[in-house]
Design a protein around this motif. Sequence first.
Motif, PDB file in Angstrom:
ATOM      1  N   PRO A   1      25.450  18.383  67.776  1.00  0.00           N
ATOM      2  CA  PRO A   1      25.377  17.749  66.449  1.00  0.00           C
ATOM      3  C   PRO A   1      26.648  18.017  65.648  1.00  0.00           C
ATOM      4  O   PRO A   1      27.340  19.010  65.841  1.00  0.00           O
ATOM      5  N   ASP A   2      26.961  17.095  64.733  1.00  0.00           N
ATOM      6  CA  ASP A   2      28.132  17.253  63.886  1.00  0.00           C
ATOM      7  C   ASP A   2      27.892  18.266  62.775  1.00  0.00           C
ATOM      8  O   ASP A   2      28.814  18.933  62.326  1.00  0.00           O
ATOM      9  N   ILE A   3      26.654  18.369  62.306  1.00  0.00           N
ATOM     10  CA  ILE A   3      26.285  19.314  61.258  1.00  0.00           C
ATOM     11  C   ILE A   3      25.172  20.200  61.791  1.00  0.00           C
ATOM     12  O   ILE A   3      24.225  19.712  62.408  1.00  0.00           O
ATOM     13  N   ARG A   4      25.315  21.513  61.523  1.00  0.00           N
ATOM     14  CA  ARG A   4      24.323  22.455  62.018  1.00  0.00           C
ATOM     15  C   ARG A   4      23.863  23.345  60.866  1.00  0.00           C
ATOM     16  O   ARG A   4      24.670  23.817  60.065  1.00  0.00           O
ATOM     17  N   VAL A   5      22.567  23.605  60.791  1.00  0.00           N
ATOM     18  CA  VAL A   5      22.003  24.488  59.766  1.00  0.00           C
ATOM     19  C   VAL A   5      22.055  25.904  60.325  1.00  0.00           C
ATOM     20  O   VAL A   5      21.491  26.193  61.370  1.00  0.00           O
TER      21      VAL A   5
ATOM     22  N   ALA B   1      21.132  13.521  53.590  1.00  0.00           N
ATOM     23  CA  ALA B   1      21.614  13.524  52.213  1.00  0.00           C
ATOM     24  C   ALA B   1      22.934  14.276  52.087  1.00  0.00           C
ATOM     25  O   ALA B   1      23.876  13.789  51.452  1.00  0.00           O
ATOM     26  N   ILE B   2      23.023  15.441  52.688  1.00  0.00           N
ATOM     27  CA  ILE B   2      24.268  16.202  52.597  1.00  0.00           C
ATOM     28  C   ILE B   2      25.391  15.499  53.348  1.00  0.00           C
ATOM     29  O   ILE B   2      26.549  15.520  52.927  1.00  0.00           O
ATOM     30  N   THR B   3      25.072  14.840  54.434  1.00  0.00           N
ATOM     31  CA  THR B   3      26.078  14.064  55.168  1.00  0.00           C
ATOM     32  C   THR B   3      26.602  12.925  54.311  1.00  0.00           C
ATOM     33  O   THR B   3      27.808  12.680  54.254  1.00  0.00           O
ATOM     34  N   ALA B   4      25.714  12.241  53.602  1.00  0.00           N
ATOM     35  CA  ALA B   4      26.131  11.143  52.731  1.00  0.00           C
ATOM     36  C   ALA B   4      27.030  11.652  51.604  1.00  0.00           C
ATOM     37  O   ALA B   4      28.037  11.020  51.264  1.00  0.00           O
TER      38      ALA B   4
ATOM     39  N   ALA C   1      34.703  12.571  50.813  1.00  0.00           N
ATOM     40  CA  ALA C   1      35.889  12.368  51.649  1.00  0.00           C
ATOM     41  C   ALA C   1      36.509  11.000  51.374  1.00  0.00           C
ATOM     42  O   ALA C   1      37.737  10.864  51.347  1.00  0.00           O
ATOM     43  N   ALA C   2      35.698  10.001  51.139  1.00  0.00           N
ATOM     44  CA  ALA C   2      36.202   8.658  50.869  1.00  0.00           C
ATOM     45  C   ALA C   2      36.812   8.557  49.476  1.00  0.00           C
ATOM     46  O   ALA C   2      37.689   7.722  49.236  1.00  0.00           O
ATOM     47  N   ALA C   3      36.386   9.395  48.545  1.00  0.00           N
ATOM     48  CA  ALA C   3      36.865   9.330  47.164  1.00  0.00           C
ATOM     49  C   ALA C   3      38.177  10.067  46.957  1.00  0.00           C
ATOM     50  O   ALA C   3      38.770   9.961  45.889  1.00  0.00           O
ATOM     51  N   ARG C   4      38.665  10.792  47.927  1.00  0.00           N
ATOM     52  CA  ARG C   4      39.921  11.525  47.787  1.00  0.00           C
ATOM     53  C   ARG C   4      41.081  10.556  47.649  1.00  0.00           C
ATOM     54  O   ARG C   4      41.111   9.519  48.291  1.00  0.00           O
TER      55      ARG C   4
END
Length: 65
Positions: free
Chosen positions: A4-8, A20-23, A29-32
Amino acid sequence: MDIPDIRVEKGHAEPEEVAAITAILLARAAARPADTTPAHRGRIKAGWRRLERENGFRAPHSWHG
């Protein structure tokens, strides 16, 4: 791939929470701005000197500056 790309690391996150955290991360990242070069602030020269590059003994009255 099965990784997985994100791990708890601690606790348990529901799929909705991970989504939600991924969004949020993707939106930030897009707003930079395109140019993320940090502005140079402060001195150009270091405030300290390497002892091996000093000229021998300095008189005590010259230590203050």
